[in-house]
Design an enzyme around this catalytic site. Structure first.
Site, mmCIF file in Angstrom:
data_model
loop_
_atom_site.group_PDB
_atom_site.id
_atom_site.type_symbol
_atom_site.label_atom_id
_atom_site.label_comp_id
_atom_site.label_asym_id
_atom_site.label_seq_id
_atom_site.Cartn_x
_atom_site.Cartn_y
_atom_site.Cartn_z
ATOM 1 N N ASP A 77 0.846 -1.200 0.000
ATOM 2 C CA ASP A 77 0.000 0.000 0.000
ATOM 3 C C ASP A 77 0.876 1.242 0.000
ATOM 4 O O ASP A 77 2.013 1.240 0.501
ATOM 5 C CB ASP A 77 -0.964 -0.005 1.184
ATOM 6 C CG ASP A 77 -0.278 0.014 2.539
ATOM 7 O OD1 ASP A 77 0.739 -0.688 2.699
ATOM 8 O OD2 ASP A 77 -0.753 0.728 3.446
ATOM 9 N N GLU A 139 -0.057 -0.803 5.918
ATOM 10 C CA GLU A 139 1.022 -0.177 6.688
ATOM 11 C C GLU A 139 0.874 1.337 6.715
ATOM 12 O O GLU A 139 1.131 1.973 7.736
ATOM 13 C CB GLU A 139 2.383 -0.551 6.096
ATOM 14 C CG GLU A 139 3.553 -0.319 7.033
ATOM 15 C CD GLU A 139 4.122 1.094 7.003
ATOM 16 O OE1 GLU A 139 4.890 1.453 7.905
ATOM 17 O OE2 GLU A 139 3.795 1.844 6.057
#
Length: 383
Positions: A77, A139
């Site tokens: 991500d 994250e």
């Protein structure tokens, strides 16, 4: 010869998936296809929807069943691209000698380098131990349904990690400059001091909360929390907001609010700091409400075989002796440290989260060689 030995094509393929948290956009599909071709068994794990949150895609891949299990952890991500790019942020263009794109440095480039390092391992060196990857899509977000959930899943299955290398962009200016062997903890506090509203001409008929709010903030900022420790810089407390929301000039407000963040070293715990805060506020007196959120405790992986293996590999490839550091913000290593020794090393972070995020092509090759050296060392000699 494996077609995956060059990290650039995989880095480009990952960047071209606009996986802005919490979206995956097929980034893990790209990675899973590559790892499956390299002999990994892949498990796709989605968490969050059961709790009413957006579903988060995660991947755990392992090749080998014996120990030690050497894990690479990272995230696909990315943060939103924002404005000001000279090239489209998700086209993964090579301009001159740099790869441009959101996630190039943080941290799709490092994921590609590790995969390329695995592809370069001769068959004779892959029979000792296991190699795994723990890749999350959560994250850059709230980190509720990513790495920690995968670690819980592994624990339920009785699967252990023996050591872990996190591919965060740890280097401030040049590759080989810094390894993270720990991180400071982070505590967010929100303080609400209560009083009673009244007319400024009749302050005795009101209870002004603002002098108490200022006294409480002075009580926690007057002196440093500590002077640092052997491997950590001093803890810091930063005020981030003071709010009253009172536009009237003739009204004493009923309450005042403040927010602050504490980045703390290994001399403190989140619970200990919360007790300290309440003690300081109680000394001032009056009604108040305090909410505390600890996003991660401080931790340290003492210098040893793992950091030595990474340091030696860096020196071999770059000629630099890296600093063993605990500076910076938080990372998912704060979860992994409960499972096994963990250190962080990746690309240069100078352009991460910025427009025109980019990484030198030479650094992709050098990092691949560093990861290959670390794998060889840790598969041969347990770290």
């Amino acid at each position: 010869m494996s077609p995956f030995r060059d990290p650039l094509p995989l880095a480009q393929a990952l960047i071209r998936r606009a996986s802005v948290t919490p979206a995956d956009e097929g980034a893990l599909d790209v990675l899973e296809q590559t790892l499956t071709a390299l002999g990994f068994h892949c498990a796709r794990l989605t968490f969050g929807a059961e709790a009413g949150r957006p579903p988060i895609a995660n991947l755990y891949a392992r090749r080998g069943r014996t120990g030690p299990n050497i894990c690479f952890a990272g995230h696909t991500d990315v943060v939103p691209p924002g404005q000001g790019w000279s090239v489209p942020p998700f086209e993964a263009q090579v301009v001159g000698d740099h790869l441009y794109g959101r996630g190039a440095a943080d941290m799709k480039g490092a994921i590609a380098c590790f995969v390329a390092a695995v592809a370069r391992l001769p068959a004779s060196e892959t029979s000792a131990g296991s190699i795994s990857l723990l890749i999350t899509g959560d994250e850059e977000g709230r980190a509720l349904d990513g790495t920690q959930r995968v670690l819980d899943w592994l624990a339920e299955r009785g699967e252990t990690l023996d050591l872990c290398l996190v591919g965060e962009p740890t280097n401030p200016r040049h590759l080989g400059e810094m390894i993270k062997i720990g991180r400071r903890g982070s505590l967010n506090g929100r303080l609400r001091v209560l009083g009673s509203q009244g007319h400024v001409a009749y302050p005795h008929l009101a209870d002004n909360p603002l002098p108490r709010l200022l006294s409480m903030l002075a009580a926690i900022t007057a002196r440093p929390l500590d002077e640092g420790s052997a491997h950590f810089q001093p803890s810091t407390l930063a005020l981030t907001s003071i709010d009253v929301g009172n536009e009237a000039t003739n009204v004493i407000p009923a309450e005042g609010r403040a927010a602050f963040n504490i980045r703390f070293n290994d001399l403190h715990t989140g619970a200990g700091l919360e007790r300290w805060l309440r003690e300081r506020f109680d000394e001032v007196g009056g009604a108040y409400e305090l909410s505390v959120e600890v996003s991660g405790e401080s931790f340290l992986t003492p210098p040893g075989r793992l950091s030595d293996a990474v340091s030696k590999a860096i020196a071999e490839v770059t000629g630099h002796t890296p600093e063993l550091s605990t500076t910076g913000g938080t990372s998912d290593a704060r979860f992994i440290k409960n499972a096994c020794p963990v250190v962080e090393f990746g690309l240069v972070g100078q352009t991460m989260h910025k427009a025109d995020e980019r990484v030198p092509l030479a650094d992709l090759e050098a990092l691949t060689r560093i990861y290959l050296s670390v794998l060889r060392a840790c598969l041969t000699i347990p770290c």
